[in-house]
Motif scaffolding. Sequence first.
Motif, PDB file in Angstrom:
ATOM      1  N   LEU A  22       0.366  -0.737   0.128  1.00 37.59           N
ATOM      2  CA  LEU A  22       0.163  -0.200   0.071  1.00 37.59           C
ATOM      3  C   LEU A  22       0.820   1.184  -0.549  1.00 37.59           C
ATOM      4  O   LEU A  22       0.393   2.551  -0.456  1.00 37.59           O
ATOM      5  CB  LEU A  22      -0.606   0.154   0.794  1.00 37.59           C
ATOM      6  CG  LEU A  22      -2.093  -0.645   1.306  1.00 37.59           C
ATOM      7  CD1 LEU A  22      -2.845  -1.227   2.252  1.00 37.59           C
ATOM      8  CD2 LEU A  22      -2.630  -1.103   0.108  1.00 37.59           C
ATOM      9  N   ILE A  23       2.278   1.106   0.676  1.00 37.58           N
ATOM     10  CA  ILE A  23       3.111   1.966   0.469  1.00 37.58           C
ATOM     11  C   ILE A  23       3.295   2.878  -1.081  1.00 37.58           C
ATOM     12  O   ILE A  23       3.190   3.604  -0.941  1.00 37.58           O
ATOM     13  CB  ILE A  23       4.175   2.038   1.489  1.00 37.58           C
ATOM     14  CG1 ILE A  23       3.190   2.346   3.340  1.00 37.58           C
ATOM     15  CG2 ILE A  23       5.324   2.904   1.457  1.00 37.58           C
ATOM     16  CD1 ILE A  23       4.485   1.407   4.319  1.00 37.58           C
ATOM     17  N   THR A  24       3.397   1.369  -1.555  1.00 38.03           N
ATOM     18  CA  THR A  24       4.553   1.978  -3.023  1.00 38.03           C
ATOM     19  C   THR A  24       3.292   2.176  -4.217  1.00 38.03           C
ATOM     20  O   THR A  24       2.936   3.394  -4.638  1.00 38.03           O
ATOM     21  CB  THR A  24       4.444   0.508  -3.335  1.00 38.03           C
ATOM     22  OG1 THR A  24       3.349  -0.516  -4.044  1.00 38.03           O
ATOM     23  CG2 THR A  24       5.311  -0.252  -3.019  1.00 38.03           C
ATOM     24  N   ASP A  56       0.995  -4.256 -10.617  1.00 39.89           N
ATOM     25  CA  ASP A  56       0.368  -3.297  -9.982  1.00 39.89           C
ATOM     26  C   ASP A  56      -0.227  -2.969  -8.635  1.00 39.89           C
ATOM     27  O   ASP A  56      -0.765  -4.296  -8.085  1.00 39.89           O
ATOM     28  CB  ASP A  56      -0.805  -2.795 -10.893  1.00 39.89           C
ATOM     29  CG  ASP A  56      -1.129  -0.981 -10.705  1.00 39.89           C
ATOM     30  OD1 ASP A  56      -0.200  -0.945 -10.692  1.00 39.89           O
ATOM     31  OD2 ASP A  56      -2.091  -1.235 -10.469  1.00 39.89           O
ATOM     32  N   ALA A  57       0.371  -2.525  -7.646  1.00 38.60           N
ATOM     33  CA  ALA A  57      -0.148  -2.479  -5.965  1.00 38.60           C
ATOM     34  C   ALA A  57      -1.664  -2.430  -6.152  1.00 38.60           C
ATOM     35  O   ALA A  57      -2.375  -2.707  -5.328  1.00 38.60           O
ATOM     36  CB  ALA A  57       1.097  -1.419  -5.315  1.00 38.60           C
ATOM     37  N   PHE A  58      -1.496  -1.915  -6.750  1.00 40.74           N
ATOM     38  CA  PHE A  58      -3.340  -1.158  -6.817  1.00 40.74           C
ATOM     39  C   PHE A  58      -4.422  -2.465  -7.233  1.00 40.74           C
ATOM     40  O   PHE A  58      -5.316  -2.707  -6.947  1.00 40.74           O
ATOM     41  CB  PHE A  58      -3.834   0.038  -7.807  1.00 40.74           C
ATOM     42  CG  PHE A  58      -5.332   0.266  -8.213  1.00 40.74           C
ATOM     43  CD1 PHE A  58      -5.342   0.801  -6.868  1.00 40.74           C
ATOM     44  CD2 PHE A  58      -5.754  -0.248  -8.715  1.00 40.74           C
ATOM     45  CE1 PHE A  58      -6.895   1.027  -7.501  1.00 40.74           C
ATOM     46  CE2 PHE A  58      -6.976   0.496  -9.547  1.00 40.74           C
ATOM     47  CZ  PHE A  58      -7.911   0.359  -8.826  1.00 40.74           C
ATOM     48  N   ALA A  59      -3.450  -3.154  -8.472  1.00 43.06           N
ATOM     49  CA  ALA A  59      -4.806  -4.005  -8.333  1.00 43.06           C
ATOM     50  C   ALA A  59      -4.158  -5.230  -7.512  1.00 43.06           C
ATOM     51  O   ALA A  59      -5.770  -5.867  -7.395  1.00 43.06           O
ATOM     52  CB  ALA A  59      -3.425  -4.533  -9.882  1.00 43.06           C
ATOM     53  N   ALA A  85     -15.400  -8.115 -11.585  1.00 38.97           N
ATOM     54  CA  ALA A  85     -13.852  -7.068 -10.564  1.00 38.97           C
ATOM     55  C   ALA A  85     -12.948  -7.396 -11.387  1.00 38.97           C
ATOM     56  O   ALA A  85     -12.322  -6.395 -11.875  1.00 38.97           O
ATOM     57  CB  ALA A  85     -13.273  -7.289  -9.331  1.00 38.97           C
ATOM     58  N   LEU A  86     -12.320  -8.564 -11.745  1.00 40.32           N
ATOM     59  CA  LEU A  86     -11.271  -8.489 -12.728  1.00 40.32           C
ATOM     60  C   LEU A  86     -11.639  -8.214 -13.844  1.00 40.32           C
ATOM     61  O   LEU A  86     -10.333  -7.377 -14.683  1.00 40.32           O
ATOM     62  CB  LEU A  86     -11.301 -10.404 -13.500  1.00 40.32           C
ATOM     63  CG  LEU A  86      -9.361 -10.709 -13.592  1.00 40.32           C
ATOM     64  CD1 LEU A  86      -9.090 -10.405 -12.737  1.00 40.32           C
ATOM     65  CD2 LEU A  86      -9.759 -12.553 -14.046  1.00 40.32           C
ATOM     66  N   ALA A  87     -12.586  -8.065 -14.515  1.00 46.23           N
ATOM     67  CA  ALA A  87     -13.356  -7.704 -15.851  1.00 46.23           C
ATOM     68  C   ALA A  87     -12.516  -6.176 -16.201  1.00 46.23           C
ATOM     69  O   ALA A  87     -12.354  -5.161 -16.663  1.00 46.23           O
ATOM     70  CB  ALA A  87     -14.541  -7.858 -16.286  1.00 46.23           C
ATOM     71  N   GLY A  88     -13.114  -5.588 -15.027  1.00 45.72           N
ATOM     72  CA  GLY A  88     -13.253  -4.134 -14.541  1.00 45.72           C
ATOM     73  C   GLY A  88     -11.585  -3.671 -14.670  1.00 45.72           C
ATOM     74  O   GLY A  88     -10.761  -2.656 -15.105  1.00 45.72           O
ATOM     75  N   LEU A  89     -10.815  -4.545 -13.646  1.00 46.55           N
ATOM     76  CA  LEU A  89      -9.457  -4.309 -13.417  1.00 46.55           C
ATOM     77  C   LEU A  89      -9.063  -4.153 -16.043  1.00 46.55           C
ATOM     78  O   LEU A  89      -7.776  -3.524 -15.602  1.00 46.55           O
ATOM     79  CB  LEU A  89      -8.764  -5.761 -13.217  1.00 46.55           C
ATOM     80  CG  LEU A  89      -7.335  -5.287 -12.532  1.00 46.55           C
ATOM     81  CD1 LEU A  89      -6.518  -3.722 -11.873  1.00 46.55           C
ATOM     82  CD2 LEU A  89      -6.695  -6.983 -12.144  1.00 46.55           C
TER      83      LEU A  89
END
Length: 285
Positions: A113-115, A150-153, A194-198
């Motif tokens: 999360l820090i990244t 990716d950290a957000f992913a 959610a995977l499709a949104g990602l």
Amino acid sequence: MTRTRLTLSSVVTQVFLVLLTLLFLAPVVWAFLSAFKPANQIISDPLGFDPSQITLDNFERMFQDVPIVRGFVNTGIVLVLKGGLTLFFAPLAAYGFAKYEFPFKDLLFGTVLITLMLPTIVLIIPLLLEMKELGWVNTYQALILPGAIDAFAIFWMRQVIAAVPDELLDAARVDGCSEFGIFARIVLPVIKPALAGLAVLTVMNIYNDFVWPVVIASSERMSTLQVVLSSLAQNITGNRIGADYATVTGELLAAASIALVPLLLIFIVLQKHFINGILAGSVKG
């Protein structure tokens, strides 16, 4: 009276949304239509459009002057490979954080999360030096691997997977399913929206990425689409002696219109999944 107020409120809301949509679409529509106008008319009559004057000259000249096909090819390669790595490994990592207990789990997830708080520009120099030491400057490896996980992913998928009932996973274990089999057969079908949104967000991020490709891929051979678009005016004037402002503008609009089409098609096709994925990603875990 209440029904009348609700109806009036709905009408006002719909009208506002339509106006807002038109406001956002107006520049895009103008750029797309102007790309089919003669170059001199783009400057002399920017807001006018005569269907009888439609021409493909801007597109023909643009393909001659600009290596946009090479940009599309490089972007496509990076998109498929880097996007595939993100969509495969990010949910796996998120599954581990969401459903397993192991030492320093919270510390590791906190580090992830820090990244997210680090500006991209802060990482450019260290990554560039690392790529230089590896001999990866102006290679597909440098365009694909940095930032692929990716950290957000990971964070988003972790929030979604945490909502999957543990009873489903335990039942699969009782039936003798392997841990990866549980992920592939139980978890993935549940988190598909959610995977499709990602996937949509990943495609958009990679397709529009400019800062890292322009730093690591300095040669024309490795330039991605966004890098090619950023140097369009220079390429046009360099390849066409005496090119005037109208010619450059026409070719710029033609290139921008072509670059817009893939993203527009992807969003139209996956719009429903994208909205469902955003809603699924809002689940708290």
